[in-house]
Motif scaffolding. Structure first.
Motif, mmCIF file in Angstrom:
data_model
loop_
_atom_site.group_PDB
_atom_site.id
_atom_site.type_symbol
_atom_site.label_atom_id
_atom_site.label_comp_id
_atom_site.label_asym_id
_atom_site.label_seq_id
_atom_site.Cartn_x
_atom_site.Cartn_y
_atom_site.Cartn_z
ATOM 1 N N ALA A 51 0.853 -1.184 0.000
ATOM 2 C CA ALA A 51 0.000 0.000 0.000
ATOM 3 C C ALA A 51 0.890 1.235 0.000
ATOM 4 O O ALA A 51 1.780 1.363 0.852
ATOM 5 N N ARG A 52 0.650 2.141 -0.928
ATOM 6 C CA ARG A 52 1.425 3.373 -1.022
ATOM 7 C C ARG A 52 0.485 4.569 -1.057
ATOM 8 O O ARG A 52 -0.533 4.557 -1.755
ATOM 9 N N ALA A 53 0.853 5.602 -0.311
ATOM 10 C CA ALA A 53 0.114 6.861 -0.325
ATOM 11 C C ALA A 53 1.099 7.984 -0.046
ATOM 12 O O ALA A 53 1.706 8.023 1.033
ATOM 13 N N GLY A 54 1.295 8.866 -0.993
ATOM 14 C CA GLY A 54 2.265 9.931 -0.815
ATOM 15 C C GLY A 54 3.631 9.383 -0.503
ATOM 16 O O GLY A 54 4.207 8.614 -1.274
ATOM 17 N N THR A 55 4.178 9.762 0.655
ATOM 18 C CA THR A 55 5.521 9.330 1.066
ATOM 19 C C THR A 55 5.511 8.057 1.903
ATOM 20 O O THR A 55 6.561 7.629 2.386
ATOM 21 N N GLU A 65 6.546 -11.324 7.209
ATOM 22 C CA GLU A 65 7.341 -10.098 7.121
ATOM 23 C C GLU A 65 6.420 -8.886 7.029
ATOM 24 O O GLU A 65 5.306 -8.976 6.514
ATOM 25 N N GLY A 66 6.911 -7.757 7.523
ATOM 26 C CA GLY A 66 6.155 -6.525 7.411
ATOM 27 C C GLY A 66 7.031 -5.319 7.679
ATOM 28 O O GLY A 66 7.967 -5.376 8.487
ATOM 29 N N SER A 67 6.756 -4.221 6.988
ATOM 30 C CA SER A 67 7.547 -3.008 7.173
ATOM 31 C C SER A 67 6.721 -1.788 6.801
ATOM 32 O O SER A 67 5.741 -1.872 6.057
ATOM 33 N N VAL A 68 7.142 -0.643 7.338
ATOM 34 C CA VAL A 68 6.550 0.648 6.987
ATOM 35 C C VAL A 68 7.691 1.602 6.666
ATOM 36 O O VAL A 68 8.667 1.696 7.427
ATOM 37 N N ARG A 69 7.566 2.298 5.560
ATOM 38 C CA ARG A 69 8.542 3.324 5.187
ATOM 39 C C ARG A 69 7.848 4.669 5.042
ATOM 40 O O ARG A 69 6.740 4.748 4.513
ATOM 41 N N VAL A 70 8.532 5.707 5.503
ATOM 42 C CA VAL A 70 8.047 7.075 5.335
ATOM 43 C C VAL A 70 9.174 7.896 4.726
ATOM 44 O O VAL A 70 10.270 7.969 5.292
ATOM 45 N N GLY A 71 8.937 8.470 3.556
ATOM 46 C CA GLY A 71 9.978 9.228 2.873
ATOM 47 C C GLY A 71 11.178 8.390 2.520
ATOM 48 O O GLY A 71 12.306 8.888 2.506
ATOM 49 N N GLY A 72 10.951 7.099 2.259
ATOM 50 C CA GLY A 72 12.031 6.190 1.911
ATOM 51 C C GLY A 72 12.771 5.617 3.101
ATOM 52 O O GLY A 72 13.601 4.714 2.936
#
Length: 230
Positions: free
Chosen positions: A152-156, A193-200
């Motif tokens: 799922a992607r939204a903005g950054t 597995e799971g991860s969250v990225r904000v601004g890369g």
């Protein structure tokens, strides 16, 4: 409010206990008895007859929760794909962090509803500070499947869950949301597995896994065929 089978060991992290991921991992079919404060709250609230309850949301709500080494929550992402509701259809991404809540969607009314009426009251957030959400008009690009997980992607912001460990159904008539008892049915897939990225940048923390090889659980999961009734 869904995952190739591999063996897992129960997690020893405190944050892995009592969360929605463990609740969802507790049963394959049939009603589930809630434990802890939310069970008491549900027992005290007026209960409607489950047989007369009407659907209020049909769709999917995958998500993941990250914890540090001491078991403290570092981030929680709740992703919504709403196929039908009184507030319309669309996608939303809710990201809780210790310093704030960000909600992304091109459908603000819908996003506000799923955030305030659902995500805010989920057990993952019990005892954690809730800040007034910041709403971003960023459309959510969503890939979701029981076979291969979630992107799922939204903005950054980017949320990923992969390595589906099991696929099983879950049903309860006693899911409390802010004092209102709901019925919930879904197909669940806990993920490896799971991860969250904000601004890369990858957010700190890791998912937790537990359960048994036959019935694994995880704080990262995908869902399908999700129906909330009230």
């Amino acid at each position: 409010m869904t995952r190739s089978r591999i063996a897992t060991q129960p997690s020893s992290r405190p944050g892995a206990v009592g969360r929605r991921s463990v609740l969802l991992g507790a049963a394959a079919t049939g009603a589930v008895t809630l434990a802890g404060p939310r069970a008491a709250l549900a027992a005290e609230s007026p209960a409607s007859d489950p047989a007369t309850r009407k659907p209020v949301l049909v769709g999917a709500n995958p998500g993941l929760q990250l914890f540090d080494e001491d078991g403290a929550c570092t981030a929680y992402a709740s992703v919504w794909r709403v196929d039908w509701s009184p507030h319309g259809t669309g996608d939303a991404l809710v990201l809780w962090q210790p310093d704030g809540v960000t909600v992304c969607s091109s459908r603000r009314e819908l996003a506000r509803w799923v955030t305030e009426d659902f995500t805010r009251h989920f057990p993952e957030l019990d005892g954690l500070p809730w800040h007034d959400p910041v709403y971003r008009p960023w459309p959510v690009l969503l890939h979701l499947g029981l076979a291969d997980g979630l992107v799922a992607r939204a903005g950054t912001i980017e949320v990923r869950a992969s390595g589906v460990l099991d696929v099983r159904s879950f049903t309860t008539d006693t899911f409390d949301l802010g004092g209102s008892e709901h019925s919930l049915h879904l197909v669940l897939g806990p993920c490896a597995e799971g991860s969250v990225r904000v601004g890369g940048r990858r957010l700190p923390g890791q998912i937790t896994r537990g359960g048994t090889p036959e019935r694994p659980s995880s704080s990262a999961f995908v869902t399908e065929a999700e129906v909330w009734r009230v």
